[in-house]
Design an enzyme around this catalytic site. Structure first.
Site, PDB file in Angstrom:
ATOM      1  N   SER A  38      50.626 126.324   7.865  1.00 30.23           N
ATOM      2  CA  SER A  38      51.337 125.898   9.061  1.00 30.23           C
ATOM      3  C   SER A  38      50.173 124.839   9.345  1.00 30.23           C
ATOM      4  O   SER A  38      48.655 124.458   9.237  1.00 30.23           O
ATOM      5  CB  SER A  38      51.143 126.751  10.081  1.00 30.23           C
ATOM      6  OG  SER A  38      51.669 125.957  10.897  1.00 30.23           O
ATOM      7  N   TYR A  61      54.362 118.662  10.386  1.00 31.44           N
ATOM      8  CA  TYR A  61      54.502 118.181  10.959  1.00 31.44           C
ATOM      9  C   TYR A  61      54.157 116.114  11.307  1.00 31.44           C
ATOM     10  O   TYR A  61      52.434 115.731  11.231  1.00 31.44           O
ATOM     11  CB  TYR A  61      54.661 118.393  12.453  1.00 31.44           C
ATOM     12  CG  TYR A  61      55.027 119.403  12.856  1.00 31.44           C
ATOM     13  CD1 TYR A  61      56.944 119.394  13.442  1.00 31.44           C
ATOM     14  CD2 TYR A  61      54.420 120.485  12.639  1.00 31.44           C
ATOM     15  CE1 TYR A  61      57.286 120.563  13.109  1.00 31.44           C
ATOM     16  CE2 TYR A  61      55.197 122.096  12.765  1.00 31.44           C
ATOM     17  CZ  TYR A  61      56.429 122.170  13.276  1.00 31.44           C
ATOM     18  OH  TYR A  61      56.794 122.981  13.449  1.00 31.44           O
ATOM     19  N   THR A 113      58.191 119.570   7.546  1.00 31.56           N
ATOM     20  CA  THR A 113      59.679 119.693   8.938  1.00 31.56           C
ATOM     21  C   THR A 113      59.931 118.847   9.520  1.00 31.56           C
ATOM     22  O   THR A 113      59.743 118.053  10.499  1.00 31.56           O
ATOM     23  CB  THR A 113      58.602 120.676   9.089  1.00 31.56           C
ATOM     24  OG1 THR A 113      58.013 121.753   8.899  1.00 31.56           O
ATOM     25  CG2 THR A 113      59.481 121.876  10.737  1.00 31.56           C
ATOM     26  N   LYS A 153      61.287 120.860   4.555  1.00 28.53           N
ATOM     27  CA  LYS A 153      61.781 122.099   5.294  1.00 28.53           C
ATOM     28  C   LYS A 153      63.044 121.859   6.744  1.00 28.53           C
ATOM     29  O   LYS A 153      62.416 121.138   7.615  1.00 28.53           O
ATOM     30  CB  LYS A 153      60.484 122.998   6.412  1.00 28.53           C
ATOM     31  CG  LYS A 153      60.992 124.156   6.238  1.00 28.53           C
ATOM     32  CD  LYS A 153      59.487 124.904   6.168  1.00 28.53           C
ATOM     33  CE  LYS A 153      59.579 126.408   6.734  1.00 28.53           C
ATOM     34  NZ  LYS A 153      60.116 126.621   7.498  1.00 28.53           N
ATOM     35  N   HIS A 208      64.373 126.746  10.640  1.00 28.24           N
ATOM     36  CA  HIS A 208      63.439 127.413  11.365  1.00 28.24           C
ATOM     37  C   HIS A 208      63.007 128.685  11.610  1.00 28.24           C
ATOM     38  O   HIS A 208      62.683 130.196  12.796  1.00 28.24           O
ATOM     39  CB  HIS A 208      63.159 126.476  12.768  1.00 28.24           C
ATOM     40  CG  HIS A 208      61.803 125.944  12.929  1.00 28.24           C
ATOM     41  ND1 HIS A 208      60.956 124.849  12.490  1.00 28.24           N
ATOM     42  CD2 HIS A 208      60.297 126.916  13.535  1.00 28.24           C
ATOM     43  CE1 HIS A 208      59.809 125.119  12.563  1.00 28.24           C
ATOM     44  NE2 HIS A 208      59.482 125.377  13.212  1.00 28.24           N
TER      45      HIS A 208
END
Length: 377
Positions: free
Chosen positions: A120, A148, A174, A248, A272
């Site tokens: 992440s 992100y 994402t 994603k 998610h």
């Protein structure tokens, strides 16, 4: 709230844990209520969170018998690499909130079990430290970084350069969370980050702060979403890195076609984990439709509700190349540290092999849609 979920950091497999799902009850006892709400909860009424799981259960396997399965295997090809099996760890933020081993523990467990990991961007451990811990492991799976897009493109480029220099092998962008979902469970628990836990990879990167609302204005639409990413930003990103880029959070066929037209490296069919848009379609429902939309143009992965080896086999039969496992491994991390994460991966791989053997599948290529039926249809 302290940085540790308990006074001691457990490192043993708890008694009675024989399946990945068994770790959930153990984690609930060991995590404080706010951390439990963060890791376990979903958006709003958590309908999508529940239905993700129910959708896999609703699919039945129709096995074939008397087939030759001796010498079978779970290997697959993904982004130019041969992987031992189709299991990767999904990106989960702030893992040191679950256990002091944190992201390094999860990465080492994945490497030990030949699994991939998607770190992440909001990890509580620097991306460079995680990479150093596992990149020399000869049998490890792929190490990817979830991303992100940042408000200022220069900050996104800085993150890309760090990932490239550290040895990450792909970027997983994402795209389904331009804003957070309405996470009622977290609000009821009074969730906030514990002292000492931060998104360390974003240190120095300005994060958006909500503007004060005024009559007739929307803090979300008139402020925070002004810099929400678009397809133009995806096209820009593809030109900024030598790493393959996967998207994603794709659930709609038209979005999958647009992504394929841009020549992204792959898609993760994901909602998610039910943490953003409640009542969004399940990933088991969306996956075959996206397979039909893009054909074999790019590899598809899927997450959301994967709890058993039979779920993995069903996902492959629907057209996924691999799956991402989320909550089961963070519950295991909270319960037994890195050892728990390794245990979950081993359990799922063993269950996958059992399911393949009992379904007449010697390899993952033998798992086709004909293996599945929806008995309520």
């Amino acid at each position: 709230m302290s940085t540790s979920h308990s006074a001691s950091a457990p490192t043993r497999i708890p008694p009675g844990v024989v399946a990945a799902g068994d770790y959930e009850a153990v984690a609930r006892e060991r995590l404080d209520p706010a951390a439990w709400a963060y890791f376990s909860g979903g958006a709003a009424d958590e309908i999508t969170l529940r239905r993700n799981r129910e959708a896999w259960d609703a699919l039945s396997l129709q096995p074939r018998v008397l087939r030759r399965v001796a010498g079978g295997h779970t290997r697959l090809e993904l982004l130019g690499r041969t992987l031992a099996h189709p299991l990767l760890l999904a990106p989960i933020a702030y893992q040191r909130m679950a256990h002091p081993d944190g992201e390094i523990g999860s990465a080492c467990a994945a490497a030990a079990q030949e699994a991939g990991m998607v770190l992440s961007l909001q990890a509580s451990t620097p991306m460079e430290d995680v990479a150093r811990a596992v990149l020399r492991e000869a049998q490890r799976g792929p190490l990817w970084l979830q991303l992100y897009l940042q408000r200022q493109r220069g900050h996104t480029v800085e993150l890309l350069r760090r990932a490239e220099a550290a040895g990450y092998e792909a970027i997983v962008l994402t795209v389904d969370a331009p804003t957070s979902g309405a996470r009622d469970r977290e609000r009821r628990a009074g969730y906030r980050l514990p002292t000492g836990i931060t998104a360390v990879n974003l240190a120095g990167v300005p994060q958006p702060a909500a503007a004060a609302s005024t009559a007739g204005s929307s803090v979300l639409f008139d402020d925070l979403l002004q810099s929400a990413p678009t397809w133009d930003d995806v096209e820009w990103l593809l030109g900024q890195t030598r790493l393959p880029v996967l998207l994603k959070g794709v659930l709609h066929e038209d979005d999958a076609r647009q992504a394929a037209a841009l020549r992204v490296a792959g898609l993760v069919v994901s909602n998610h984990g039910g943490r953003t848009l409640d009542t969004a379609v399940t990933t088991a429902w969306a996956l075959p439709r996206i397979v039909d939309a893009v054909g074999g143009a790019l590899p598809l992965l899927v997450d959301g509700g994967i709890r058993r080896g039979t779920d993995v086999l069903k996902a492959v039969a629907l057209g996924a190349r691999a799956v991402l496992v989320g909550r089961p491994y963070v519950f295991a991390l909270a319960s037994a540290g890195a050892l728990g994460v390794a245990h979950v991966l081993r359990l799922l791989r063993d269950e996958l092999e059992i399911a393949m053997a009992l379904s007449g599948c010697a390899t993952l290529a033998d798992a086709t849609p004909s293996l599945l039926v929806h008995e309520d249809a």
